[in-house]
Design a protein around this motif. Structure first.
Motif, PDB file in Angstrom:
ATOM      1  N   THR A 163       0.803  -1.228   0.000  1.00  0.00           N
ATOM      2  CA  THR A 163       0.000   0.000   0.000  1.00  0.00           C
ATOM      3  C   THR A 163       0.833   1.274   0.000  1.00  0.00           C
ATOM      4  O   THR A 163       0.263   2.364   0.006  1.00  0.00           O
ATOM      5  CB  THR A 163      -0.932   0.029   1.220  1.00  0.00           C
ATOM      6  OG1 THR A 163      -0.168  -0.110   2.427  1.00  0.00           O
ATOM      7  CG2 THR A 163      -1.947  -1.100   1.150  1.00  0.00           C
ATOM      8  N   THR A 164       2.148   1.169  -0.008  1.00  0.00           N
ATOM      9  CA  THR A 164       2.984   2.359   0.024  1.00  0.00           C
ATOM     10  C   THR A 164       3.291   2.847  -1.380  1.00  0.00           C
ATOM     11  O   THR A 164       3.195   2.093  -2.364  1.00  0.00           O
ATOM     12  CB  THR A 164       4.295   2.088   0.770  1.00  0.00           C
ATOM     13  OG1 THR A 164       5.005   3.310   0.947  1.00  0.00           O
ATOM     14  CG2 THR A 164       5.182   1.138  -0.012  1.00  0.00           C
ATOM     15  N   GLY A 165       3.657   4.118  -1.467  1.00  0.00           N
ATOM     16  CA  GLY A 165       4.056   4.688  -2.738  1.00  0.00           C
ATOM     17  C   GLY A 165       5.552   4.519  -2.966  1.00  0.00           C
ATOM     18  O   GLY A 165       6.219   3.693  -2.331  1.00  0.00           O
ATOM     19  N   VAL A 166       6.087   5.342  -3.856  1.00  0.00           N
ATOM     20  CA  VAL A 166       7.507   5.227  -4.206  1.00  0.00           C
ATOM     21  C   VAL A 166       8.379   5.818  -3.113  1.00  0.00           C
ATOM     22  O   VAL A 166       9.334   5.194  -2.651  1.00  0.00           O
ATOM     23  CB  VAL A 166       7.776   5.919  -5.557  1.00  0.00           C
ATOM     24  CG1 VAL A 166       9.259   5.862  -5.901  1.00  0.00           C
ATOM     25  CG2 VAL A 166       6.946   5.272  -6.659  1.00  0.00           C
ATOM     26  N   THR A 167       8.069   7.004  -2.666  1.00  0.00           N
ATOM     27  CA  THR A 167       8.868   7.653  -1.629  1.00  0.00           C
ATOM     28  C   THR A 167       8.023   8.689  -0.894  1.00  0.00           C
ATOM     29  O   THR A 167       7.162   9.334  -1.518  1.00  0.00           O
ATOM     30  CB  THR A 167      10.116   8.330  -2.240  1.00  0.00           C
ATOM     31  OG1 THR A 167      10.912   8.882  -1.206  1.00  0.00           O
ATOM     32  CG2 THR A 167       9.734   9.428  -3.216  1.00  0.00           C
ATOM     33  N   PRO A 168       8.210   8.869   0.406  1.00  0.00           N
ATOM     34  CA  PRO A 168       9.050   8.020   1.249  1.00  0.00           C
ATOM     35  C   PRO A 168       8.349   6.703   1.556  1.00  0.00           C
ATOM     36  O   PRO A 168       7.122   6.627   1.524  1.00  0.00           O
ATOM     37  CB  PRO A 168       9.223   8.862   2.517  1.00  0.00           C
ATOM     38  CG  PRO A 168       7.958   9.657   2.595  1.00  0.00           C
ATOM     39  CD  PRO A 168       7.578   9.975   1.185  1.00  0.00           C
ATOM     40  N   GLN A 169       9.116   5.692   1.848  1.00  0.00           N
ATOM     41  CA  GLN A 169       8.583   4.376   2.173  1.00  0.00           C
ATOM     42  C   GLN A 169       8.762   4.102   3.655  1.00  0.00           C
ATOM     43  O   GLN A 169       9.672   4.643   4.293  1.00  0.00           O
ATOM     44  CB  GLN A 169       9.297   3.298   1.365  1.00  0.00           C
ATOM     45  CG  GLN A 169       9.044   3.376  -0.135  1.00  0.00           C
ATOM     46  CD  GLN A 169       9.843   2.335  -0.893  1.00  0.00           C
ATOM     47  OE1 GLN A 169      10.976   2.013  -0.537  1.00  0.00           O
ATOM     48  NE2 GLN A 169       9.242   1.794  -1.944  1.00  0.00           N
ATOM     49  N   PRO A 170       7.890   3.273   4.245  1.00  0.00           N
ATOM     50  CA  PRO A 170       8.100   2.871   5.637  1.00  0.00           C
ATOM     51  C   PRO A 170       9.466   2.221   5.812  1.00  0.00           C
ATOM     52  O   PRO A 170      10.037   1.670   4.868  1.00  0.00           O
ATOM     53  CB  PRO A 170       6.956   1.887   5.905  1.00  0.00           C
ATOM     54  CG  PRO A 170       5.903   2.246   4.908  1.00  0.00           C
ATOM     55  CD  PRO A 170       6.643   2.721   3.688  1.00  0.00           C
ATOM     56  N   LEU A 171       9.971   2.257   7.021  1.00  0.00           N
ATOM     57  CA  LEU A 171      11.324   1.772   7.269  1.00  0.00           C
ATOM     58  C   LEU A 171      11.465   0.293   6.933  1.00  0.00           C
ATOM     59  O   LEU A 171      12.493  -0.127   6.397  1.00  0.00           O
ATOM     60  CB  LEU A 171      11.691   2.019   8.741  1.00  0.00           C
ATOM     61  CG  LEU A 171      13.128   1.706   9.141  1.00  0.00           C
ATOM     62  CD1 LEU A 171      14.107   2.530   8.308  1.00  0.00           C
ATOM     63  CD2 LEU A 171      13.341   1.980  10.627  1.00  0.00           C
ATOM     64  N   SER A 172      10.460  -0.512   7.239  1.00  0.00           N
ATOM     65  CA  SER A 172      10.541  -1.946   6.945  1.00  0.00           C
ATOM     66  C   SER A 172      10.652  -2.186   5.439  1.00  0.00           C
ATOM     67  O   SER A 172      11.416  -3.059   4.997  1.00  0.00           O
ATOM     68  CB  SER A 172       9.315  -2.665   7.509  1.00  0.00           C
ATOM     69  OG  SER A 172       8.115  -2.107   6.979  1.00  0.00           O
ATOM     70  N   VAL A 173       9.909  -1.420   4.643  1.00  0.00           N
ATOM     71  CA  VAL A 173       9.967  -1.572   3.185  1.00  0.00           C
ATOM     72  C   VAL A 173      11.301  -1.066   2.659  1.00  0.00           C
ATOM     73  O   VAL A 173      11.885  -1.648   1.739  1.00  0.00           O
ATOM     74  CB  VAL A 173       8.794  -0.824   2.529  1.00  0.00           C
ATOM     75  CG1 VAL A 173       8.848  -0.962   1.011  1.00  0.00           C
ATOM     76  CG2 VAL A 173       7.464  -1.352   3.057  1.00  0.00           C
ATOM     77  N   ARG A 174      11.798   0.025   3.226  1.00  0.00           N
ATOM     78  CA  ARG A 174      13.095   0.558   2.808  1.00  0.00           C
ATOM     79  C   ARG A 174      14.210  -0.443   3.081  1.00  0.00           C
ATOM     80  O   ARG A 174      15.122  -0.615   2.264  1.00  0.00           O
ATOM     81  CB  ARG A 174      13.369   1.871   3.547  1.00  0.00           C
ATOM     82  CG  ARG A 174      14.723   2.492   3.254  1.00  0.00           C
ATOM     83  CD  ARG A 174      14.838   2.962   1.837  1.00  0.00           C
ATOM     84  NE  ARG A 174      13.924   4.057   1.562  1.00  0.00           N
ATOM     85  CZ  ARG A 174      13.782   4.638   0.362  1.00  0.00           C
ATOM     86  NH1 ARG A 174      14.502   4.185  -0.669  1.00  0.00           N
ATOM     87  NH2 ARG A 174      12.938   5.640   0.188  1.00  0.00           N
ATOM     88  N   ILE A 175      14.144  -1.110   4.225  1.00  0.00           N
ATOM     89  CA  ILE A 175      15.156  -2.121   4.543  1.00  0.00           C
ATOM     90  C   ILE A 175      15.096  -3.264   3.549  1.00  0.00           C
ATOM     91  O   ILE A 175      16.121  -3.759   3.066  1.00  0.00           O
ATOM     92  CB  ILE A 175      14.956  -2.630   5.985  1.00  0.00           C
ATOM     93  CG1 ILE A 175      15.288  -1.522   6.981  1.00  0.00           C
ATOM     94  CG2 ILE A 175      15.824  -3.854   6.257  1.00  0.00           C
ATOM     95  CD1 ILE A 175      15.005  -1.901   8.412  1.00  0.00           C
ATOM     96  N   TYR A 176      13.887  -3.710   3.217  1.00  0.00           N
ATOM     97  CA  TYR A 176      13.736  -4.794   2.240  1.00  0.00           C
ATOM     98  C   TYR A 176      14.306  -4.387   0.887  1.00  0.00           C
ATOM     99  O   TYR A 176      14.981  -5.174   0.220  1.00  0.00           O
ATOM    100  CB  TYR A 176      12.262  -5.166   2.105  1.00  0.00           C
ATOM    101  CG  TYR A 176      11.986  -6.131   0.980  1.00  0.00           C
ATOM    102  CD1 TYR A 176      12.307  -7.482   1.104  1.00  0.00           C
ATOM    103  CD2 TYR A 176      11.405  -5.694  -0.216  1.00  0.00           C
ATOM    104  CE1 TYR A 176      12.060  -8.363   0.066  1.00  0.00           C
ATOM    105  CE2 TYR A 176      11.154  -6.571  -1.248  1.00  0.00           C
ATOM    106  CZ  TYR A 176      11.482  -7.906  -1.104  1.00  0.00           C
ATOM    107  OH  TYR A 176      11.238  -8.780  -2.129  1.00  0.00           O
ATOM    108  N   SER A 177      14.030  -3.163   0.482  1.00  0.00           N
ATOM    109  CA  SER A 177      14.550  -2.685  -0.802  1.00  0.00           C
ATOM    110  C   SER A 177      16.068  -2.632  -0.794  1.00  0.00           C
ATOM    111  O   SER A 177      16.721  -2.907  -1.814  1.00  0.00           O
ATOM    112  CB  SER A 177      13.977  -1.293  -1.105  1.00  0.00           C
ATOM    113  OG  SER A 177      12.565  -1.319  -1.149  1.00  0.00           O
ATOM    114  N   ALA A 178      16.639  -2.307   0.361  1.00  0.00           N
ATOM    115  CA  ALA A 178      18.095  -2.203   0.450  1.00  0.00           C
ATOM    116  C   ALA A 178      18.766  -3.571   0.406  1.00  0.00           C
ATOM    117  O   ALA A 178      19.788  -3.755  -0.262  1.00  0.00           O
ATOM    118  CB  ALA A 178      18.492  -1.466   1.727  1.00  0.00           C
TER     119      ALA A 178
END
Length: 270
Positions: free
Chosen positions: A209-224
């Motif tokens: 349900t999130t957009g491109v940016t900013p993303q929740p921290l959990s999603v950002r960690i997964y992307s990293a």
């Protein structure tokens, strides 16, 4: 000498289970203090990866978004959950039973199904995915948890207390605000802390349900980590772990604190 035989197999199985469960967490915490950029060799103790996290603007933005989403989900689910718990307990007949069953559906539905359904709903109505869509999805998902916690507490309340307040001149809203809600306060606070921790750590629903940016921290960690695990992620994971433990401990301590304070008030004659 005791003749009681210790269940060695059960003890060994339990120890193996906890070792498999907590060993990866211990490794993450340990390597968050690693002095060199390595995920396999530990050399020296350093806080460089915590400093790197504090200097990473993208991660800080994601952290801020996660905190905002968690706060909104906590407040929204508490308001709606309290109202729903009161309604379910005080609604008799088939309607109350049916509503109670519907309320339990999100608890038994796989979260990935809820995430995909939420994304399809927003897409169907032409709503672009953003911070707002994450907040709406998390509030909707969290209501059931609050309702389950508060429902038993509401059922245990003596309805004669509200009736006595109204007999003394209070309106129904005043009786609710001055009598019922204070009695529910320990359960409400415990639910709020628990929901904050659950939403802050949530990944599946936030991912869909999130957009491109900013993303929740959990999603950002997964992307990293899709492009390789960096030591900074270990530091972030350690901080999230400590925060979650503190919140859950607070949620467990709140009812005991209020119970102890209530007992002391009774003993002192207040």
């Amino acid at each position: 000498m005791s003749n009681v035989r210790r269940p060695r197999f059960a003890i060994g199985t339990t120890m193996a289970f906890f070792a498999l469960l907590y060993a990866p967490i211990v490794v993450v915490v340990l390597f968050s203090f690693n002095g060199q950029k390595s995920l396999s060799v530990f050399k020296g103790v350093s806080l460089r990866w915590y400093e790197a996290f504090l200097n990473d603007q993208e991660l800080l933005q994601s952290l801020g978004m996660s905190l905002r989403v968690s706060l909104v989900a906590m407040v929204g689910s508490i308001v709606l959950g309290v109202a729903l718990a009161l309604g379910l307990v005080r609604t008799k007949g088939a309607l109350g039973t049916f509503a109670g069953l519907v309320m339990l559906v999100p608890l038994v539905t796989p979260e990935i199904v809820t995430g995909v359904a939420s994304m399809m709903l927003f897409k169907g109505f032409g709503i672009p995915l953003s911070t707002g869509t994450v907040m709406i999805a998390e509030v909707t998902f969290s209501i059931s948890y609050v309702t389950v916690i508060l429902r038993s507490r509401v059922a245990a309340l003596n309805p004669e207390l509200e009736e006595a307040a109204m007999d003394l001149g209070a309106t129904r809203w005043q009786a609710l605000r001055l009598v019922t809600l204070p009695a529910l306060l320990p359960a409400i606070l415990a639910s709020a802390v628990l929901i904050f921790a659950l939403v802050f750590d949530d990944f599946v629903l936030a991912y869909f349900t999130t957009g491109v940016t900013p993303q929740p921290l959990s999603v950002r960690i997964y992307s990293a980590i899709r492009f390789g695990v960096q030591p900074t992620i270990n530091a972030v994971g350690t901080l999230m772990l400590l925060g979650s433990i503190a919140l859950i401990a607070l949620a467990l301590a709140i009812p005991r604190f209020f119970g102890r304070r209530g007992g002391l008030s009774i003993l002192s004659g207040e």
